[in-house]
Scaffold this active site. Structure first.
Site, mmCIF file in Angstrom:
data_model
loop_
_atom_site.group_PDB
_atom_site.id
_atom_site.type_symbol
_atom_site.label_atom_id
_atom_site.label_comp_id
_atom_site.label_asym_id
_atom_site.label_seq_id
_atom_site.Cartn_x
_atom_site.Cartn_y
_atom_site.Cartn_z
ATOM 1 N N THR A 1 0.460 -2.910 8.657
ATOM 2 C CA THR A 1 -0.687 -2.128 8.193
ATOM 3 C C THR A 1 -1.781 -2.132 9.254
ATOM 4 O O THR A 1 -2.010 -3.125 9.934
ATOM 5 C CB THR A 1 -1.247 -2.657 6.855
ATOM 6 O OG1 THR A 1 -2.361 -1.837 6.455
ATOM 7 C CG2 THR A 1 -1.683 -4.109 6.933
ATOM 8 N N GLN B 1 1.156 -3.513 17.195
ATOM 9 C CA GLN B 1 -0.179 -3.222 17.744
ATOM 10 C C GLN B 1 -1.218 -4.177 17.153
ATOM 11 O O GLN B 1 -1.075 -4.627 16.008
ATOM 12 C CB GLN B 1 -0.632 -1.790 17.357
ATOM 13 C CG GLN B 1 0.386 -0.713 17.608
ATOM 14 C CD GLN B 1 0.521 -0.403 19.090
ATOM 15 O OE1 GLN B 1 -0.448 -0.539 19.838
ATOM 16 N NE2 GLN B 1 1.712 -0.056 19.530
ATOM 17 N N HIS C 1 -1.284 1.566 -4.317
ATOM 18 C CA HIS C 1 -1.648 2.981 -4.153
ATOM 19 C C HIS C 1 -0.710 3.927 -4.893
ATOM 20 O O HIS C 1 -0.659 5.110 -4.586
ATOM 21 C CB HIS C 1 -1.684 3.339 -2.663
ATOM 22 C CG HIS C 1 -2.734 2.582 -1.912
ATOM 23 N ND1 HIS C 1 -2.674 2.388 -0.542
ATOM 24 C CD2 HIS C 1 -3.851 1.948 -2.324
ATOM 25 C CE1 HIS C 1 -3.728 1.674 -0.153
ATOM 26 N NE2 HIS C 1 -4.461 1.391 -1.220
ATOM 27 N N GLN D 1 0.847 -1.187 0.000
ATOM 28 C CA GLN D 1 0.000 0.000 0.000
ATOM 29 C C GLN D 1 0.892 1.249 0.000
ATOM 30 O O GLN D 1 0.404 2.363 -0.180
ATOM 31 C CB GLN D 1 -0.879 0.050 1.247
ATOM 32 C CG GLN D 1 -1.795 -1.129 1.412
ATOM 33 C CD GLN D 1 -2.461 -1.103 2.770
ATOM 34 O OE1 GLN D 1 -3.496 -0.471 2.951
ATOM 35 N NE2 GLN D 1 -1.855 -1.774 3.728
ATOM 36 N N CYS E 1 -0.124 21.965 -20.856
ATOM 37 C CA CYS E 1 -1.506 22.491 -20.912
ATOM 38 C C CYS E 1 -1.823 23.406 -19.739
ATOM 39 O O CYS E 1 -2.956 23.864 -19.592
ATOM 40 C CB CYS E 1 -2.506 21.320 -20.935
ATOM 41 S SG CYS E 1 -2.798 20.593 -19.307
HETATM 42 C C1 BV8 Z 1 -11.579 2.934 -3.659
HETATM 43 C C2 BV8 Z 1 -1.972 6.904 -1.140
HETATM 44 C C3 BV8 Z 1 -13.468 2.844 -5.096
HETATM 45 C C4 BV8 Z 1 -2.065 8.342 -0.769
HETATM 46 C C5 BV8 Z 1 -3.664 5.804 0.231
HETATM 47 C C6 BV8 Z 1 -14.708 -0.726 0.978
HETATM 48 C C7 BV8 Z 1 -14.304 -1.096 -0.313
HETATM 49 C C8 BV8 Z 1 -13.704 -0.170 -1.148
HETATM 50 C C9 BV8 Z 1 -13.470 1.149 -0.702
HETATM 51 C C10 BV8 Z 1 -13.862 1.514 0.567
HETATM 52 C C11 BV8 Z 1 -14.487 0.580 1.397
HETATM 53 N N1 BV8 Z 1 -14.753 1.216 2.570
HETATM 54 C C12 BV8 Z 1 -14.316 2.493 2.504
HETATM 55 C C13 BV8 Z 1 -13.804 2.718 1.297
HETATM 56 C C14 BV8 Z 1 -13.248 3.991 0.850
HETATM 57 C C15 BV8 Z 1 -11.764 4.135 1.135
HETATM 58 C C16 BV8 Z 1 -11.359 3.589 2.477
HETATM 59 O O1 BV8 Z 1 -10.868 2.474 2.589
HETATM 60 N N2 BV8 Z 1 -11.518 4.404 3.498
HETATM 61 C C17 BV8 Z 1 -11.090 4.019 4.822
HETATM 62 C C18 BV8 Z 1 -10.485 5.228 5.516
HETATM 63 C C19 BV8 Z 1 -12.266 3.454 5.552
HETATM 64 N N3 BV8 Z 1 -11.007 3.471 0.095
HETATM 65 C C20 BV8 Z 1 -10.719 4.169 -1.017
HETATM 66 O O2 BV8 Z 1 -11.127 5.311 -1.219
HETATM 67 C C21 BV8 Z 1 -9.888 3.490 -2.066
HETATM 68 N N4 BV8 Z 1 -10.517 3.657 -3.331
HETATM 69 O O3 BV8 Z 1 -11.990 2.019 -3.025
HETATM 70 O O4 BV8 Z 1 -12.192 3.403 -4.795
HETATM 71 C C22 BV8 Z 1 -13.806 3.352 -6.441
HETATM 72 C C23 BV8 Z 1 -14.023 2.428 -7.468
HETATM 73 C C24 BV8 Z 1 -14.381 2.909 -8.707
HETATM 74 C C25 BV8 Z 1 -14.487 4.292 -8.958
HETATM 75 C C26 BV8 Z 1 -14.228 5.211 -7.917
HETATM 76 C C27 BV8 Z 1 -13.884 4.732 -6.645
HETATM 77 C C28 BV8 Z 1 -8.527 4.157 -2.192
HETATM 78 C C29 BV8 Z 1 -7.707 3.933 -0.950
HETATM 79 C C30 BV8 Z 1 -6.267 4.399 -1.187
HETATM 80 C C31 BV8 Z 1 -6.029 5.712 -0.438
HETATM 81 N N5 BV8 Z 1 -4.616 6.107 -0.601
HETATM 82 N N6 BV8 Z 1 -2.385 6.105 0.011
HETATM 83 C C32 BV8 Z 1 -0.992 8.740 0.193
HETATM 84 O O5 BV8 Z 1 -0.188 7.901 0.644
HETATM 85 O O6 BV8 Z 1 -0.955 9.960 0.499
HETATM 86 S S1 BV8 Z 1 -4.054 4.943 1.614
HETATM 87 C C33 BV8 Z 1 -2.889 5.194 2.807
HETATM 88 O O7 BV8 Z 1 -3.329 4.403 3.900
HETATM 89 C C34 BV8 Z 1 -1.489 4.699 2.516
HETATM 90 O O8 BV8 Z 1 -1.353 4.046 1.285
HETATM 91 C C35 BV8 Z 1 -1.270 3.701 3.643
HETATM 92 O O9 BV8 Z 1 -0.379 2.715 3.298
HETATM 93 C C36 BV8 Z 1 -2.639 3.187 3.749
HETATM 94 C C37 BV8 Z 1 -3.019 2.319 4.877
HETATM 95 O O10 BV8 Z 1 -2.421 2.796 6.013
HETATM 96 P P1 BV8 Z 1 -1.268 1.853 6.622
HETATM 97 O O11 BV8 Z 1 -0.284 1.527 5.548
HETATM 98 O O12 BV8 Z 1 -1.918 0.717 7.296
HETATM 99 O O13 BV8 Z 1 -0.561 2.846 7.590
HETATM 100 P P2 BV8 Z 1 -1.079 3.287 9.025
HETATM 101 O O14 BV8 Z 1 -0.274 4.473 9.430
HETATM 102 O O15 BV8 Z 1 -2.561 3.373 9.051
HETATM 103 O O16 BV8 Z 1 -0.703 2.031 9.940
HETATM 104 C C38 BV8 Z 1 0.649 1.678 10.128
HETATM 105 C C39 BV8 Z 1 0.635 0.393 10.920
HETATM 106 O O17 BV8 Z 1 1.981 -0.031 11.090
HETATM 107 C C40 BV8 Z 1 0.048 0.543 12.314
HETATM 108 O O18 BV8 Z 1 -0.864 -0.518 12.548
HETATM 109 C C41 BV8 Z 1 1.274 0.408 13.234
HETATM 110 O O19 BV8 Z 1 0.939 -0.268 14.444
HETATM 111 C C42 BV8 Z 1 2.176 -0.446 12.412
HETATM 112 N N7 BV8 Z 1 3.604 -0.276 12.681
HETATM 113 C C43 BV8 Z 1 4.261 0.825 13.140
HETATM 114 N N8 BV8 Z 1 5.584 0.550 13.208
HETATM 115 C C44 BV8 Z 1 5.755 -0.722 12.760
HETATM 116 C C45 BV8 Z 1 4.499 -1.254 12.429
HETATM 117 N N9 BV8 Z 1 4.333 -2.509 11.957
HETATM 118 C C46 BV8 Z 1 5.443 -3.263 11.802
HETATM 119 N N10 BV8 Z 1 6.685 -2.826 12.100
HETATM 120 C C47 BV8 Z 1 6.882 -1.571 12.575
HETATM 121 N N11 BV8 Z 1 8.130 -1.145 12.861
HETATM 122 ZN ZN ZN Z 2 -1.301 18.924 -18.812
#
Ligand code: BV8
Ligand code: ZN
Length: 250
Positions: free
Chosen positions: A194, A221, A123, A105, A156
């Site tokens: 994740t 976590q 992503h 991701q 553009c």
């Molecule tokens: C879409 C790029 C449809 C940007 C990102 C059900 C089905 C489909 C969609 C949805 C659904 N329910 C809701 C939705 C909508 C939405 C969604 O999921 N919302 C959430 C908030 C509920 N999904 C979407 O909008 C997706 N699109 O489904 O489109 C569609 C179809 C046709 C036409 C139109 C639309 C798009 C989602 C992508 C968003 N973009 N990233 C950017 O980076 O700026 S997502 C973003 O979150 C990052 O990519 C990131 O990777 C991702 C997830 O977060 P994590 O990677 O898990 O990171 P986080 O900080 O949250 O957690 C880190 C974890 O690591 C923690 O648990 C921590 O404890 C742990 N950790 C910390 N240190 C360590 C560790 N683990 C191991 N070792 C360590 N050392």
């Molecule tokens: Zn352009």
């Protein structure tokens, strides 16, 4: 020491006999490289924002320079970082298993920099900037603050956007198909670093579980996915993955 890095034997046994292994990574796998996780990426002056307020097309249209500056800020953070043992161990998994699929991701490019050229990038990538209007690739805009003039397409004059998938945008279909095929055929599926909150990526471990793959989570976590796991490893990825490799070699 080894006790702290104890890897569940059930996982090691299943990995030993596995032909097809798939791994989904999130921002946690880059944490030990010094890259703040997605939810921690709002450090310093960005802390007043929620990522979901910035990582959307609407936010970009309303505040283009703000969104461009945030992504350039993250670009610079990533440039100063390097892959860590978690990325390196996952690259080694390509040679360790008959079929290995790495699905990320993350947009930081560290899996590719660690040699995982075939990583499935659900992503997109921070590095690939393009024109929001004509989609032509373009160099990153030199924008550092929301008061700067937003960067525009040299052809553009449309606004430049990062090559990432924003909330509300569809994932690249080919990448998503590859990821779902990997989850649907895996013998073992690892969810690493994740929070399991963003879909459709977070649905992949459940897809694997439904076809009776052995599913494990590596995360210090608990997450909403933890309850569905066959094994959980409450360690940082940079320790857990090398420990798994050592257990497979012993
Ligand atoms: C879409 C790029 C449809 C940007 C990102 C059900 C089905 C489909 C969609 C949805 C659904 N329910 C809701 C939705 C909508 C939405 C969604 O999921 N919302 C959430 C908030 C509920 N999904 C979407 O909008 C997706 N699109 O489904 O489109 C569609 C179809 C046709 C036409 C139109 C639309 C798009 C989602 C992508 C968003 N973009 N990233 C950017 O980076 O700026 S997502 C973003 O979150 C990052 O990519 C990131 O990777 C991702 C997830 O977060 P994590 O990677 O898990 O990171 P986080 O900080 O949250 O957690 C880190 C974890 O690591 C923690 O648990 C921590 O404890 C742990 N950790 C910390 N240190 C360590 C560790 N683990 C191991 N070792 C360590 N050392
Ligand atoms: Zn352009």
């Amino acid at each position: 020491m080894m006790a702290a890095d104890q890897i569940p034997t059930a996982l090691v046994d299943r990995l030993r006999s596995a032909r097809r292994v798939a791994v989904l990574t999130g921002a946690g796998v880059s944490a030990e490289s010094g890259i703040p996780t997605f939810r921690d990426a709002l450090d310093g002056l960005w802390s007043r924002f929620d990522p979901r307020e910035l990582a959307t097309p609407d936010a970009f249209i309303r505040h283009p320079a703000r969104v461009q500056a945030w992504y350039r800020h993250r670009d610079r953070l990533v440039d100063a970082c390097a892959p860590n043992p978690a990325h390196e161990t996952l690259t080694d998994f390509y040679a360790r298993f008959e079929t290995f699929s790495l699905i990320t991701q993350n947009v930081d490019g560290l899996h590719r920099r660690a040699g995982s050229e075939a990583a499935v990038r659900l992503h997109g990538s921070l590095n690939d900037w393009r024109c929001f209007a004509c989609a032509r690739p373009a160099p990153p805009p030199d924008v550092r603050s929301e008061t700067d003039v937003p960067g525009r397409c040299p052809i553009c004059r449309g606004l430049l956007r990062p090559g990432v998938v924003w909330f509300g945008e569809p994932l690249p279909p080919d990448e998503l198909d590859r990821a779902m095929e990997a989850a649907a055929t895996a013998d073992v599926f690892l969810s690493v670093g994740t929070s399991g909150e963003v879909y459709p990526a977070a649905g992949l471990p459940e897809m694997a579980r439904q076809q009776h793959a052995f599913v494990a989570e590596i995360n210090p976590q608990a997450t909403p996915l933890s309850a569905g796991m066959d094994a959980v490893i409450r360690l940082p990825a940079g320790r857990a993955l090398p420990a798994i490799a050592r257990a497979l070699d012993s």
